[in-house]
Each structure stands twice: as C-alpha cells, then as structure tokens.
Design an enzyme around this catalytic site. Structure first.
Site, PDB file in Angstrom:
ATOM      1  N   LYS A 173      -2.869   8.623   2.601  1.00  0.00           N
ATOM      2  CA  LYS A 173      -4.110   8.516   3.394  1.00  0.00           C
ATOM      3  C   LYS A 173      -3.910   9.103   4.795  1.00  0.00           C
ATOM      4  O   LYS A 173      -4.846   9.659   5.370  1.00  0.00           O
ATOM      5  CB  LYS A 173      -4.564   7.054   3.487  1.00  0.00           C
ATOM      6  CG  LYS A 173      -5.081   6.457   2.163  1.00  0.00           C
ATOM      7  CD  LYS A 173      -6.247   7.216   1.581  1.00  0.00           C
ATOM      8  CE  LYS A 173      -6.906   6.446   0.434  1.00  0.00           C
ATOM      9  NZ  LYS A 173      -7.879   7.282  -0.313  1.00  0.00           N
TER      10      LYS A 173
ATOM     11  N   TYR B 130       0.850  -1.208   0.000  1.00  0.00           N
ATOM     12  CA  TYR B 130       0.000   0.000   0.000  1.00  0.00           C
ATOM     13  C   TYR B 130       0.887   1.260   0.000  1.00  0.00           C
ATOM     14  O   TYR B 130       0.522   2.308  -0.521  1.00  0.00           O
ATOM     15  CB  TYR B 130      -0.961  -0.031   1.188  1.00  0.00           C
ATOM     16  CG  TYR B 130      -2.166   0.872   1.002  1.00  0.00           C
ATOM     17  CD1 TYR B 130      -3.049   0.684  -0.061  1.00  0.00           C
ATOM     18  CD2 TYR B 130      -2.423   1.927   1.874  1.00  0.00           C
ATOM     19  CE1 TYR B 130      -4.143   1.511  -0.239  1.00  0.00           C
ATOM     20  CE2 TYR B 130      -3.525   2.752   1.702  1.00  0.00           C
ATOM     21  CZ  TYR B 130      -4.379   2.541   0.648  1.00  0.00           C
ATOM     22  OH  TYR B 130      -5.463   3.369   0.476  1.00  0.00           O
TER      23      TYR B 130
HETATM   24  P1  NAD Z   1     -11.976   3.598  -8.439  1.00  0.00           P
HETATM   25  O1  NAD Z   1     -10.792   3.323  -9.314  1.00  0.00           O
HETATM   26  O2  NAD Z   1     -13.284   3.124  -8.897  1.00  0.00           O
HETATM   27  O3  NAD Z   1     -12.079   5.145  -8.116  1.00  0.00           O
HETATM   28  C1  NAD Z   1     -10.963   5.990  -8.069  1.00  0.00           C
HETATM   29  C2  NAD Z   1     -11.391   7.271  -8.753  1.00  0.00           C
HETATM   30  O4  NAD Z   1     -10.357   8.261  -8.648  1.00  0.00           O
HETATM   31  C3  NAD Z   1     -11.670   7.092 -10.251  1.00  0.00           C
HETATM   32  O5  NAD Z   1     -12.987   7.512 -10.553  1.00  0.00           O
HETATM   33  C4  NAD Z   1     -10.654   8.020 -10.893  1.00  0.00           C
HETATM   34  O6  NAD Z   1     -11.140   8.629 -12.077  1.00  0.00           O
HETATM   35  C5  NAD Z   1     -10.484   9.057  -9.790  1.00  0.00           C
HETATM   36  N1  NAD Z   1      -9.331   9.917  -9.986  1.00  0.00           N
HETATM   37  C6  NAD Z   1      -8.022   9.558 -10.070  1.00  0.00           C
HETATM   38  N2  NAD Z   1      -7.278  10.653 -10.337  1.00  0.00           N
HETATM   39  C7  NAD Z   1      -8.141  11.716 -10.388  1.00  0.00           C
HETATM   40  C8  NAD Z   1      -7.993  13.106 -10.667  1.00  0.00           C
HETATM   41  N3  NAD Z   1      -6.790  13.655 -10.936  1.00  0.00           N
HETATM   42  N4  NAD Z   1      -9.099  13.899 -10.674  1.00  0.00           N
HETATM   43  C9  NAD Z   1     -10.318  13.369 -10.429  1.00  0.00           C
HETATM   44  N5  NAD Z   1     -10.528  12.065 -10.180  1.00  0.00           N
HETATM   45  C10 NAD Z   1      -9.444  11.252 -10.169  1.00  0.00           C
HETATM   46  O7  NAD Z   1     -11.568   2.947  -7.027  1.00  0.00           O
HETATM   47  P2  NAD Z   1     -12.278   3.003  -5.595  1.00  0.00           P
HETATM   48  O8  NAD Z   1     -11.723   1.847  -4.873  1.00  0.00           O
HETATM   49  O9  NAD Z   1     -13.734   3.163  -5.742  1.00  0.00           O
HETATM   50  O10 NAD Z   1     -11.625   4.294  -4.946  1.00  0.00           O
HETATM   51  C11 NAD Z   1     -12.383   5.367  -4.390  1.00  0.00           C
HETATM   52  C12 NAD Z   1     -11.766   5.827  -3.088  1.00  0.00           C
HETATM   53  O11 NAD Z   1     -11.936   4.797  -2.100  1.00  0.00           O
HETATM   54  C13 NAD Z   1     -10.266   6.108  -3.145  1.00  0.00           C
HETATM   55  O12 NAD Z   1      -9.964   7.217  -2.334  1.00  0.00           O
HETATM   56  C14 NAD Z   1      -9.680   4.857  -2.529  1.00  0.00           C
HETATM   57  O13 NAD Z   1      -8.393   5.054  -2.005  1.00  0.00           O
HETATM   58  C15 NAD Z   1     -10.698   4.611  -1.449  1.00  0.00           C
HETATM   59  N6  NAD Z   1     -10.673   3.281  -0.835  1.00  0.00           N
HETATM   60  C16 NAD Z   1     -10.727   2.172  -1.608  1.00  0.00           C
HETATM   61  C17 NAD Z   1     -10.685   0.913  -1.015  1.00  0.00           C
HETATM   62  C18 NAD Z   1     -10.690  -0.335  -1.849  1.00  0.00           C
HETATM   63  O14 NAD Z   1     -10.256  -1.380  -1.349  1.00  0.00           O
HETATM   64  N7  NAD Z   1     -11.176  -0.299  -3.085  1.00  0.00           N
HETATM   65  C19 NAD Z   1     -10.607   0.793   0.390  1.00  0.00           C
HETATM   66  C20 NAD Z   1     -10.585   1.955   1.165  1.00  0.00           C
HETATM   67  C21 NAD Z   1     -10.612   3.197   0.536  1.00  0.00           C
END
Ligand code: NAD
Length: 256
Positions: free
Chosen positions: A163, A156
């Site tokens: 984060k 990570y």
């Molecule tokens: P995802 O890939 O579906 O979403 C990530 C989003 O970030 C995408 O829509 C992408 O277009 C956007 N993005 C990246 N660079 C960008 C920029 N410059 N401007 C605007 N948008 C931008 O993945 P996800 O897992 O749904 O991630 C969403 C959030 O949840 C993130 O912050 C991620 O760290 C967090 N998260 C995810 C998990 C997991 O296991 N999937 C767990 C905890 C937290």
C-alpha cells in the site's frame, strides 16, 4: 437532487461479491447516474458479478486479471469499442498470500513480497495505462488503500508495504496524467469486513480497536467510502489529485 455522475461512463475493477467495497462503489455510481463497465477475476466470479449487476446500468461485464497484459489490452479495446469517453476508473483490488498476513513480517519470502507488489501496487500503473486513452475528456482514477501503509498494523505486513508503494504510485501517476486532465487519488478506508480482510489474522481485533478509539467511535461503512468515491469522480472533486483521502472514522489522527 441532481445526479452527480449523470451521463458518465465508469469502469470498476474489484467486485467479487456483495461485501466488496467495489460493489458499494458501483451501487453509488449507478445511483448517481453513471453507466458502468464491470470486470471480474476468473469464471467463478463471473456469475456473481452478473447477478450483482442486476439493477445497475451496466454497459458490459468483462474478465480482467490485472497480472495479464492480454486482459488489460482487451480492456483498452472494449473501452474503445464503446465509442464514448471514459470518465472514471475504480481500482479496488489487492492480493497477498494468506501466510504473509499471519506470520511475522520478517519471514516474508521474495515470492510473496513480489506477488503483493504486483497485484496490489503495480496493477494501478498498468490499469492507468489501459484506461487513460479512453479518458479523452479528462477523468478520475481512484484506488483503495489502508493506513497500514504508514503505520504498523499487526499482521497487515506485506500488504502495508504494497500500500505504501501504491500510494507513491498515486502521486507519480497524478503528476504524469494531470496535464491530460486525469486526476489520480486514493481512498484510505477504515477496516471493513470483506473477503480480503478476513485473510488477515485477528482482523476482528482491529475492528474492535477502531470502534473503541476512532473519533467517531464506530467502524467504517462501505457506503461512506463509496460516497467519497462519487465525490472524487464528480465535478465536485475537480481540483483534487494526488491525494490520499481518509474515510476511516478519523482513526488515522490518533496516536494512542
Ligand atoms: P474484496 O475481496 O471484496 O476485493 C478484492 C478484489 O481484488 C476481489 O474482487 C478480487 O477478485 C480482486 N483481485 C485480486 N487479485 C486480482 C487480480 N490478479 N486481478 C484482478 N482482480 C484481482 O475485498 P475489499 O476489502 O473490497 O478490497 C478492495 C480494496 O480495498 C483492496 O485494495 C483492499 O486492500 C482495499 N481496502 C480494504 C479495506 C478493508 O478493511 N476491507 C480497508 C482499506 C482498503
């Protein structure tokens, strides 16, 4: 059942496809009666977001790259043009170079470190500044984080550090914006198979560990995260700000 977000306007950043956590949140907000403003990153995502918007109540779909000040200014203008108060903003986005999620953290270069910080942490500050003027009746800003901010999770790496910075930003923003009735919180989700998660080397090992060891003995469903976001956006969460709320099957309490 009364709808928890009836009459509310919410902006949701971070839908890339149907697996995105932001999409689950948009569906839950829509189910609870909110009208949505959705954003997309780049023309390649526009069509996908438009088609997912399908049965939801969506006022507008606009481009927003959070690294571009022009896009954030345009977002403020779009919100102003809607002529009604904004109640909630969901910041569900992050980015780091794939190589920084596969090799030892000690090898992280300056560029990759700063990129992860800019997109994944600083962007919350920039988005808060862009949406706050429209929250004339108070509001709720929600971001997504992960427990790799305080504990070491293999691969990570640079995202865990981003984060940590994001979570600290939640606290400082909550302090700044609280007097205007704007609450700022993070949801710390358990690992969920999304496009971003797939970039992390050996991600399936993390999913397996949670299913085996978390108190609930299963992985997190994105719908659970979305319902917690409804809580934070609704009047039910009116006394909650500056918090990191874990929706992770309880994994964060476990030592070994
Ligand atoms: P995802 O890939 O579906 O979403 C990530 C989003 O970030 C995408 O829509 C992408 O277009 C956007 N993005 C990246 N660079 C960008 C920029 N410059 N401007 C605007 N948008 C931008 O993945 P996800 O897992 O749904 O991630 C969403 C959030 O949840 C993130 O912050 C991620 O760290 C967090 N998260 C995810 C998990 C997991 O296991 N999937 C767990 C905890 C937290």
């Amino acid at each position: 059942m009364p709808q928890l977000l009836e009459g509310q306007l919410a902006v949701i950043l971070g839908i890339a496809n149907k697996w995105s956590i932001a999409y689950s949140i948009a569906q839950a907000f829509s189910r609870e009666g909110a009208t949505l403003l959705l954003t997309y990153l780049g023309e390649h995502q526009k069509e996908a977001v438009e088609s997912l918007a399908g049965e939801m109540s969506v006022a507008k779909i606009v481009p927003c790259d959070v690294t571009r000040e022009d896009d954030l200014t345009a977002l403020t203008e779009t919100l102003r043009s809607l002529g009604r108060p904004l109640h909630a903003a969901v910041h569900s986005l992050a980015f780091a170079n794939r190589e920084d999620l596969t090799r030892p953290f000690v090898e992280t270069g300056r560029g990759g470190f700063l990129l992860a910080q800019e997109v994944s942490a600083y962007s919350l500050v920039a988005v808060a500044r862009a949406v706050a003027p429209a929250m004339t009746a108070g509001g709720s800003i929600i971001t997504l984080t992960y427990g790799g901010s305080t504990r070491v999770v293999p691969n990570y790496n640079v995202m865990g550090v981003a984060k940590a910075s994001l979570e600290a930003s939640v606290r400082y923003l909550a302090s700044d914006l609280g007097p205007a009735g704007i609450r700022v919180n993070a949801l710390s989700a358990g690992p969920i198979k999304t496009a971003s998660a797939r970039a992390i080397k050996d991600f399936s090992t993390v999913l397996d560990a949670v299913a085996k060891r978390a108190p609930l003995r299963r992985n997190t469903d994105p719908g659970e995260v979305a319902d917690a976001a409804v809580f934070l956006a609704s009047g039910l969460g009116r006394g909650v700000t500056g918090n990191i709320l874990f929706v992770d099957s309880g994994m964060q309490i476990m030592g070994l």
